[in-house]
Design a protein around this motif. Structure first.
Motif, mmCIF file in Angstrom:
data_model
loop_
_atom_site.group_PDB
_atom_site.id
_atom_site.type_symbol
_atom_site.label_atom_id
_atom_site.label_comp_id
_atom_site.label_asym_id
_atom_site.label_seq_id
_atom_site.Cartn_x
_atom_site.Cartn_y
_atom_site.Cartn_z
ATOM 1 N N ARG A 20 0.839 -1.210 0.000
ATOM 2 C CA ARG A 20 0.000 0.000 0.000
ATOM 3 C C ARG A 20 0.866 1.250 0.000
ATOM 4 O O ARG A 20 0.562 2.222 -0.693
ATOM 5 N N ALA A 21 1.948 1.240 0.742
ATOM 6 C CA ALA A 21 2.860 2.387 0.767
ATOM 7 C C ALA A 21 3.450 2.620 -0.620
ATOM 8 O O ALA A 21 3.547 3.766 -1.088
ATOM 9 N N GLN A 23 2.074 1.751 -3.462
ATOM 10 C CA GLN A 23 0.982 2.246 -4.296
ATOM 11 C C GLN A 23 0.754 3.740 -4.061
ATOM 12 O O GLN A 23 0.591 4.509 -5.012
ATOM 13 N N LEU A 24 0.753 4.158 -2.811
ATOM 14 C CA LEU A 24 0.548 5.572 -2.493
ATOM 15 C C LEU A 24 1.694 6.432 -3.025
ATOM 16 O O LEU A 24 1.458 7.529 -3.549
ATOM 17 N N ARG A 25 2.938 5.941 -2.903
ATOM 18 C CA ARG A 25 4.073 6.694 -3.449
ATOM 19 C C ARG A 25 3.937 6.850 -4.957
ATOM 20 O O ARG A 25 4.194 7.919 -5.507
ATOM 21 N N GLU A 27 1.125 6.858 -6.680
ATOM 22 C CA GLU A 27 0.042 7.815 -6.929
ATOM 23 C C GLU A 27 0.517 9.247 -6.717
ATOM 24 O O GLU A 27 0.193 10.138 -7.505
ATOM 25 N N ILE A 28 1.290 9.472 -5.673
ATOM 26 C CA ILE A 28 1.829 10.807 -5.410
ATOM 27 C C ILE A 28 2.749 11.228 -6.543
ATOM 28 O O ILE A 28 2.674 12.362 -7.039
ATOM 29 N N THR A 31 0.716 12.149 -9.553
ATOM 30 C CA THR A 31 0.027 13.422 -9.337
ATOM 31 C C THR A 31 0.991 14.590 -9.498
ATOM 32 O O THR A 31 0.658 15.602 -10.122
#
Length: 64
Positions: A20-21, A23-25, A27-28, A31
């Protein structure tokens, strides 16, 4: 009340959190790249020559 995880549960949770970490990195990162692209387009639309395009690139890179 004390709740403890079985070692295999702890490992599964650790792997899930790491995934999950990641995946979030990602996505960031996407963005931020999109934001840079939008800023560049907005600035580049207002300029017409190579020097101005280079300046627009620099402004995006330094987030101005």
């Amino acid at each position: 009340m004390s709740h403890t995880l079985h070692p295999s549960q702890a490992e599964e949770l650790r792997n899930t959190l790491k995934a999950r970490a990641r995946q979030l990195r990602d996505e960031i990162h996407q963005t931020l790249r999109k934001s840079d692209d939008e800023q560049y387009t907005m600035i580049a639309d207002q300029v017409r020559d190579l020097e101005d395009d280079s300046f627009a690139d620099l402004m995006v890179d330094v987030n101005l």
